[in-house]
Design a protein around this motif. Structure first.
Motif, PDB file in Angstrom:
ATOM      1  N   GLY A  19      -1.230  -7.279  -1.264  1.00  0.00           N
ATOM      2  CA  GLY A  19      -0.667  -8.452  -0.612  1.00  0.00           C
ATOM      3  C   GLY A  19      -1.710  -9.157   0.233  1.00  0.00           C
ATOM      4  N   GLU A  26       5.218  -5.832   5.525  1.00  0.00           N
ATOM      5  CA  GLU A  26       3.767  -5.600   5.481  1.00  0.00           C
ATOM      6  C   GLU A  26       2.973  -6.620   6.284  1.00  0.00           C
ATOM      7  N   HIS A  71      10.739  -6.648   2.534  1.00  0.00           N
ATOM      8  CA  HIS A  71       9.315  -6.460   2.329  1.00  0.00           C
ATOM      9  C   HIS A  71       9.063  -5.997   0.893  1.00  0.00           C
ATOM     10  N   ASN A  72       7.799  -5.881   0.526  1.00  0.00           N
ATOM     11  CA  ASN A  72       7.506  -5.575  -0.872  1.00  0.00           C
ATOM     12  C   ASN A  72       7.575  -4.091  -1.201  1.00  0.00           C
ATOM     13  N   GLY A 110       6.820  -1.235  -4.889  1.00  0.00           N
ATOM     14  CA  GLY A 110       5.762  -2.228  -4.835  1.00  0.00           C
ATOM     15  C   GLY A 110       5.148  -2.471  -6.196  1.00  0.00           C
ATOM     16  N   TYR A 137       3.958 -14.162  -2.661  1.00  0.00           N
ATOM     17  CA  TYR A 137       3.470 -13.651  -1.388  1.00  0.00           C
ATOM     18  C   TYR A 137       2.405 -14.566  -0.791  1.00  0.00           C
ATOM     19  N   GLN A 149      -3.477  -7.051   2.931  1.00  0.00           N
ATOM     20  CA  GLN A 149      -3.939  -5.743   2.461  1.00  0.00           C
ATOM     21  C   GLN A 149      -5.068  -5.918   1.453  1.00  0.00           C
ATOM     22  N   THR A 150      -6.078  -6.689   1.814  1.00  0.00           N
ATOM     23  CA  THR A 150      -7.131  -7.040   0.858  1.00  0.00           C
ATOM     24  C   THR A 150      -8.400  -6.213   0.985  1.00  0.00           C
ATOM     25  N   TYR A 176       4.588 -11.591  -7.144  1.00  0.00           N
ATOM     26  CA  TYR A 176       3.320 -11.324  -6.472  1.00  0.00           C
ATOM     27  C   TYR A 176       2.694 -12.616  -5.947  1.00  0.00           C
TER      28      TYR A 176
END
Length: 399
Positions: A286, A67, A323-324, A157, A217, A289-290, A214
């Protein structure tokens, strides 16, 4: 944990002599005594990384599915001030709210022992043996759901796992359950009791390990232990606050024709429900990805996202191998069980909580049997929690 795909790529990248990414990482770690001379770089660059070796960079390049792949830049540099500013932002927006989530979890799940001090067993015509059986059913259900949940969470995820939809809906479920536990009609009490015994463990399991993953990350390993001390302290602080709240709410016995423990379940369930609704729109999947929800256009700009991704990977390059959204294979799981370095941790996990959980489960019942009032019983649970917080921070600091 390295994926088989990444290991198969090694011969094509000029690293065929390396038996695994773990071996390369271990060799790289031995070089960390050397420093990189630069007065303007952050402390992240004070130790050598595999990304400082041109022969290893391509080997540790994340797969395209990772990601944070679009923010991967081994040549990226930043100042210590820039890194500290990013870490402070993560502390406020991620770590603090995660601690609030854990507090909401404990507020709702920890009130059973407080309800026992208000004669819950007598009101429901239950015996201590009935209570023991209920606890046994709960923990067996919890145990059976734990490992499958972790495997599914890794595959889809943390933020998207299952019908519970990760952290947010976990709190929604727990909040609704807490509110229903306080409702008077017998059919709702029966339905809620069934859910509590069978499905509540499913909604609870996995929260702590998924949150630890989490947080990894966003943080380096040297930073994570101190943040986790606050994470665990939030649970204990909530226990203290919950004891004070219980001392007040349990005095509402008779209001609206409800027992005090029903008021406790209703009001604390509403608080947990509120946190769950807010978390649904607040916590991002993540660091890259905010955007979306209450986060607007995102919390971090491109440089800040690059700083987060690269500082974490420089600290632990193996995180780029999965990756997550990547599932663990059965082979990976068996390798984890066969890693004898983990066996002492498993032993600690099995034995550490035997004594404190035995005491805490029956502490309020014991105090009531000794003649203490409901208020006195709940207030007497506080001193041990204060000692726990002190010990928690002290050991974390010394470590």
């Amino acid at each position: 944990m390295p994926s088989s795909n990444s290991q198969e790529r090694a011969p094509l990248l000029g690293t065929s002599k390396a038996t695994s990414r773990k071996d390369v990482k271990t060799a790289s770690t031995r070089e960390r005594g050397s420093t990189i001379s630069s007065s303007s770089t952050a402390s992240t660059f004070s130790q050598l990384s595999v990304f400082d070796d041109p022969a290893l960079v391509s080997y540790f390049t994340p797969p395209d599915e990772y990601e944070g792949r679009h923010r991967f830049d081994p040549s990226a540099r930043w100042t210590e001030e820039e890194e500290q500013a990013v870490v402070r932002k993560i502390d406020v927006k991620i770590c603090a709210f995660v601690c609030l989530c854990f507090a909401a979890l404990q507020l709702d799940r920890g009130n059973l022992s407080q309800a026992l001090s208000d004669d819950l067993l007598r009101d429901l015509s239950l015996t201590p043996n009935d209570y023991n059986m209920g606890q046994t059913i709960f923990y067996l259900s919890f145990l059976c759901a734990e490992l499958p949940s972790q495997l599914l969470s890794k595959a889809v995820g943390v933020d998207r796992w299952g019908w519970l939809k990760g952290k947010a809906s976990f709190f929604l479920t727990r909040g609704l359950l807490g509110a229903l536990e306080g409702v008077r009609p017998s059919f709702l009490v029966d339905a809620t009791s069934t859910y509590q015994a069978l499905f509540s463990p499913v909604s609870r399991q996995g929260f702590i390990p998924e949150i630890v993953m989490y947080l990894s990350y966003f943080y380096k390993s040297s930073e994570l232990s101190w943040r986790l001390s606050f994470f665990w302290a939030s649970l204990t602080i909530t226990t203290i606050f919950g004891s004070f709240a219980a001392a007040v709410l349990l005095q509402l016995r008779g209001l609206w024709g409800l027992e005090g423990w029903r008021h406790l379940f209703i009001w604390e369930g509403i608080v947990t429900l509120g946190v769950g609704i807010f978390a649904l729109f607040w916590l991002p999947p993540g660091p890259v990805q905010t955007s979306g929800g209450l986060r607007g256009d995102g919390w971090f700009n491109e440089k800040e996202e690059t700083i987060i991704v690269m500082r974490v990977l420089r600290d632990d390059p193996s995180k780029s191998s999965m990756h997550n959204r990547e599932a663990m294979s059965i082979r990976d799981l068996l390798r984890s069980f066969g890693d004898y370095d983990h066996w002492p941790l498993y032993l600690l996990g099995i034995t550490t909580f035997i004594a404190p959980h035995t005491v805490s489960t029956y502490f309020t019942l014991t105090l009531k049997s000794l003649g203490f009032t409901t208020i006195q019983t709940n207030l007497l649970t506080i001193p041990s929690q204060i000692f726990f917080i002190t010990n928690n921070f002290l050991l974390s600091y010394l470590s």
